[in-house]
Structure formats: structure tokens, C-alpha cells
Design an enzyme around this catalytic site. Structure first.
Site, PDB file in Angstrom:
ATOM      1  N   THR A  76       0.864  -1.195   0.000  1.00  0.00           N
ATOM      2  CA  THR A  76       0.000   0.000   0.000  1.00  0.00           C
ATOM      3  C   THR A  76       0.895   1.239   0.000  1.00  0.00           C
ATOM      4  O   THR A  76       1.076   1.894   1.025  1.00  0.00           O
ATOM      5  CB  THR A  76      -0.938   0.030   1.224  1.00  0.00           C
ATOM      6  OG1 THR A  76      -0.172  -0.139   2.421  1.00  0.00           O
ATOM      7  CG2 THR A  76      -1.993  -1.055   1.140  1.00  0.00           C
TER       8      THR A  76
ATOM      9  N   LYS B  94      -1.686   0.083  13.633  1.00  0.00           N
ATOM     10  CA  LYS B  94      -0.380   0.178  12.980  1.00  0.00           C
ATOM     11  C   LYS B  94       0.024   1.629  12.743  1.00  0.00           C
ATOM     12  O   LYS B  94       1.162   2.030  13.033  1.00  0.00           O
ATOM     13  CB  LYS B  94      -0.419  -0.584  11.650  1.00  0.00           C
ATOM     14  CG  LYS B  94       0.868  -0.475  10.807  1.00  0.00           C
ATOM     15  CD  LYS B  94       2.042  -1.146  11.468  1.00  0.00           C
ATOM     16  CE  LYS B  94       3.325  -0.994  10.667  1.00  0.00           C
ATOM     17  NZ  LYS B  94       3.315  -1.688   9.394  1.00  0.00           N
TER      18      LYS B  94
ATOM     19  N   PHE C 273      14.540   4.413  20.795  1.00  0.00           N
ATOM     20  CA  PHE C 273      14.225   5.421  19.766  1.00  0.00           C
ATOM     21  C   PHE C 273      14.573   6.842  20.213  1.00  0.00           C
ATOM     22  O   PHE C 273      13.946   7.806  19.799  1.00  0.00           O
ATOM     23  CB  PHE C 273      12.752   5.333  19.340  1.00  0.00           C
ATOM     24  CG  PHE C 273      12.435   4.080  18.579  1.00  0.00           C
ATOM     25  CD1 PHE C 273      12.608   4.021  17.203  1.00  0.00           C
ATOM     26  CD2 PHE C 273      12.004   2.937  19.236  1.00  0.00           C
ATOM     27  CE1 PHE C 273      12.342   2.865  16.490  1.00  0.00           C
ATOM     28  CE2 PHE C 273      11.742   1.771  18.537  1.00  0.00           C
ATOM     29  CZ  PHE C 273      11.908   1.735  17.166  1.00  0.00           C
TER      30      PHE C 273
ATOM     31  N   ALA D 239      19.601  10.451  18.541  1.00  0.00           N
ATOM     32  CA  ALA D 239      19.504  11.534  17.568  1.00  0.00           C
ATOM     33  C   ALA D 239      20.373  11.248  16.354  1.00  0.00           C
ATOM     34  O   ALA D 239      21.410  10.599  16.450  1.00  0.00           O
ATOM     35  CB  ALA D 239      19.925  12.853  18.216  1.00  0.00           C
TER      36      ALA D 239
ATOM     37  N   CYS E 150       7.820   2.314   5.388  1.00  0.00           N
ATOM     38  CA  CYS E 150       6.640   2.352   6.253  1.00  0.00           C
ATOM     39  C   CYS E 150       6.440   3.693   6.960  1.00  0.00           C
ATOM     40  O   CYS E 150       5.451   4.377   6.711  1.00  0.00           O
ATOM     41  CB  CYS E 150       6.715   1.231   7.291  1.00  0.00           C
ATOM     42  SG  CYS E 150       6.432  -0.408   6.595  1.00  0.00           S
TER      43      CYS E 150
END
Length: 446
Positions: free
Chosen positions: A93, A215, A260, A263, A271
Site C-alpha cells: 500500500t 499500525k 528510539f 539523535a 513504512c
């Protein structure tokens, strides 16, 4: 009797899901409309790099020595309809050309081509990332087109695969989310995922819209966290702070967590960027666009990081790239993948090349794909070859191979011992001790 499973679309998601379902003990038939892809998979090979996937295929593809034979591939919709009890839709998609919105043409085509062959009770399970509201529409279309009518149900079961860990994430998911309308669909999916559920994977049952939102909500949160620390890096540079120490300090807060918070030059891939843009577009269509306006800034911060790395490199070589040799370590958007889609590393390399720099790129797995995207760049077959005569070295993808490089050995090959760490992943003290000028985003110069 265990349900027979088909997988529609054998790209990154579909090939992994098909192999994993075979590993879990099911008879699996994968379908793709590209004969070359089917031939490759039937030979136990994959068209992308994903650790462990070829080994999993080799264990199960029919006709391969020592394989269980539980996994086969076809281009026939009729064969898929006759074979399967559960049909997983795993097609792409992508972002629409020139728009933020998601291109649903592949999902729509899969349903249109599959449905006429569903002559008995079956469950169609969407795994592709789609705009919220798609499942309702597709369920109606299935009922219209399938000869078995209401005996064909739809469920939505979003994928949460991380490139480089896709096999692990499919066999041992950190959660399984299923959007269903009835108990039968839930029961079938509990049977399909019985092994990971027994191992402790949470099984979350929702309605269609919630399953579709999970998601994009998860990706939006991760993108926001990455862009947050990158915004803090900009502030640290202005104020003389150290974003690595800042991230360490706030990461100890259990409400925030350390993941996460590294930096660097930002996120890319197939995605995160397109998913947050499609989420914004869909929210606008629903009249809830104000709820997601913050994602525009998340996207803006992310894209700004690439330009900032180019500026740092230009400043480092004296204000102009003309006549300067620039070595770029990394082409993929992340390590343990050969995916260069929307890769920050390759984007930076391309920008520097367009500004007159003589750019040489090396990546452990992404070279072929990088050449297809940027054929005008120079490519080397090793990190050592890439840095020969370089005026500056840019570390842009955090492969372990790059973290393990010997700064002393590399220093003998370059024209100037100057390295810019675009991922804040190298040992600054080790490189400085070897006589390098080490710089990184959001950190003091010495």
C-alpha cells in the site's frame, strides 16, 4: 483439522508470513502475479535481504532437499480459492504519486481477483496497512463478489514487522491484533496463532476501525519520538548541550524509556514516512485533520535532518563540495536490511553529489538497490576502499560492521581524518584517540 492458509502477495511481508505459517505447522500456498518472484521463492531464494528468511524457506518449500514441503507458490487465483480456508492479504500500500494518501489499488485488486473463487466458507484476513474505514468497504465487496456470500468473512490483522527482525516478529510477536465482526473469525485466528499465544503473545480483539488504526498509531508514535530527540539535538547545538547525555538522562524515566532516542539524520524506509502521511490524509477526509497536525512537524523535523547533515559536511570541508572527496558509510535506511526506500543516508549522498562532491558509497547489503536509485554515485566494495583519499567520512547507517571499524587503519587511507557520525553510534573517544576530528549532531565538538 488445521486450516489451510494462502498468502496473497509475496513481497517482504507476504514471503515472511508464508514461511512463518509453514514453520508453525500449516499447509501454505503463496500467490503473486509476478512469475519471476514465484520462481525465485519456489527455489528457496528471496528478492530482498532479511536475516533468517532464506533458511526458513529452505526448511519448508516443496521440492527442496530436506524440506517439509508445507509451502508452495502459484500464480493461479483459482488454485488459491480451491486450496485455502484462511487467505492473508499481504500486498503493498504505497503512497500515491504526488499525494499524501495511501494507494489502495493493490489491496482492492487482490479482493476483486480472489473473491470470485471463494465458493465455500473462508476467512479473508487483511494484513496490509490501510486507511481506517477500508475494512468495512472491503467486507461489503467480498460479500457481493464471493459465490459463498456471507460464508466468506473478513478480519483485519495488522503487521508489526521490523525489517531485520521480521522472522522473529512473525514467529514470536509482541502482540497480535485482530479486528473481527464475529466469533467465528476470532476462533479461526486464535487457531492460526495458537503457538505464539501459548508462548505468551497478547491476543487483542477489536473492531475493524481500531485494528486498522493500531499500525498507523504505533508508527506515528515512534516517528514522533524520533523527531522529538532530533528536535532536542537542534536545541543542544544552539545551547552547547549534548543530546546523547540528554537522551540517556530522560531515557531512565520509565514513562519515556530509552528506545528510539538516538539523535541523527532521521527515519526513512517503506513504512514510517508514508504511513504518517497517509494517516494525516485520512484524518482530513474524516474531518479530524486537527488531531494530527503535529505529524506535519514530525515529518518536517525528520526531513530537515538530512539537509542539516549536508550543511555540516559542507562546513567541514571548507564551505564547498567542489573538488572534495566524500565517503558515505551506509545506503540502507537501517541496518540488517537491503532496503533503500526513502533512505536518509542515500538522500544525503545524493544531495552532496548534486552540489559537486565526489561521493563514494559503501553498504554491506544495499549496494545493488542503491545503484538502481542513484546510478551516478560511485560505489566501493568495502569501507576501506570507500574512504581512500576522502576529505570527510560520513557514517549514515548504523551497521555493526561500521561500529567495529579500526579508526587507525582507516586513518591511513583518508586525506583528512574527519568523520561526521550521522547516527551517534560510534565511540567518539576511540576515534578522537586515533587522531580523528569527530563530530555528531547535537553534540559538543570536543
Amino acid at each position: 483439522m488445521a486450516p489451510k492458509i494462502t498468502v496473497i502477495g509475496t513481497g517482504y511481508l507476504g514471503a515472511t508470513h508464508a514461511a512463518a505459517m509453514a514453520e508453525l505447522g500449516f499447509e501454505v500456498l503463496g500467490l503473486d502475479i509476478v512469475p519471476e518472484k514465484i520462481e525465485m521463492l519456489a527455489a528457496g531464494r528471496v528478492p530482498m535481504y532479511e536475516p533468517g528468511l532464506e533458511e526458513l524457506l529452505a526448511a519448508h518449500v516443496a521440492g527442496l532437499p530436506g524440506a517439509t514441503g508445507r509451502l508452495r507458490f502459484t500464480t493461479s487465483w483459482e488454485e488459491v480459492g480451491a486450496f485455502g480456508d484462511v487467505h492473508f492479504v499481504c500486498v503493498n500500500t504505497p503512497q500515491k504519486h504526488g499525494e499524501y494518501a495511501c494507494d489502495m489499488s493493490y489491496v482492492d485488486a487482490a479482493v476483486e481477483l480472489l473473491a470470485p473463487h471463494l465458493t465455500r466458507p473462508a476467512l479473508v484476513v487483511g494484513k496490509s496497512t490501510v486507511p481506517v474505514g477500508s475494512a468495512d468497504r472491503l467486507a461489503t465487496r467480498l460479500a457481493e463478489l464471493a459465490p459463498a456470500g456471507d460464508a466468506v468473512e473478513l478480519a483485519w490483522n495488522p503487521e508489526f514487522l521490523r525489517e531485520g527482525f521480521a522472522v522473529q516478529d512473525t514467529l514470536h510477536p509482541d502482540r497480535i491484533v485482530v479486528g473481527v465482526r464475529g466469533e467465528r473469525a476470532e476462533k479461526v485466528l486464535r487457531e492460526v496463532y495458537a503457538t505464539p499465544v501459548a508462548e505468551g503473545s497478547p491476543f487483542v480483539v477489536t473492531d475493524f476501525p481500531t485494528a486498522e488504526l493500531v499500525k498507523t498509531a504505533a508508527n506515528s508514535f515512534l516517528a514522533t519520538k524520533i523527531s522529538f530527540i532530533n528536535a532536542m539535538a537542534e536545541v543542544c547545538e544552539a545551547a552547547g548541550g549534548d543530546v546523547v547525555k540528554l537522551a540517556e538522562a530522560i531515557g531512565h524515566d520509565e514513562r519515556i524509556g530509552a528506545k528510539f532516542l538516538r539523535a541523527g539524520i532521521g527515519f526513512g524506509g517503506g513504512c514510517l514516512p508514508k504511513d504518517i502521511r497517509a494517516f494525516m490524509a485520512r484524518a482530513g477526509e474524516l474531518g479530524a485533520d486537527q488531531a494530527l497536525t503535529f505529524l506535519r512537524e514530525v515529518d518536517s523535523i525528520n526531513m530537515r535532518r538530512r539537509g542539516h547533515m549536508v550543511e555540516l559536511a559542507r562546513e567541514a570541508v571548507g564551505g564547498s563540495f567542489l573538488g572534495k572527496r566524500v565517503a558515505v558509510l551506509g545506503a540502507t535506511f537501517k541496518p540488517d536490511s537491503d532496503d533503500v526506500r526513502d533512505s536518509p543516508a542515500l538522500n544525503v549522498a545524493g544531495q552532496i553529489h548534486l552540489q559537486g562532491g565526489q561521493v563514494t558509497v559503501y553498504d554491506p547489503k544495499g549496494m545493488d538497490n542503491a545503484r538502481r536509485v542513484f546510478p551516478t554515485l560511485a560505489y566501493a566494495d568495502s569501507a576501506m576502499t570507500a574512504v581512500e583519499g576522502a576529505d570527510v567520512v560520513l557514517h549514515l547507517t548504523e551497521w555493526r560492521e561500521f561500529r567495529d571499524l579500526d579508526p587507525q587503519a582507516l586513518g591511513k587511507a583518508v586525506a583528512d581524518r574527519l568523520i561526521l557520525d550521522g547516527r551517534n553510534a560510534l565511540d567518539a573517544e576511540l576515534w578522537r584517540a586515533a587522531g580523528w576530528t569527530y563530530r555528531a549532531m547535537g553534540r559538543p565538538r570536543a
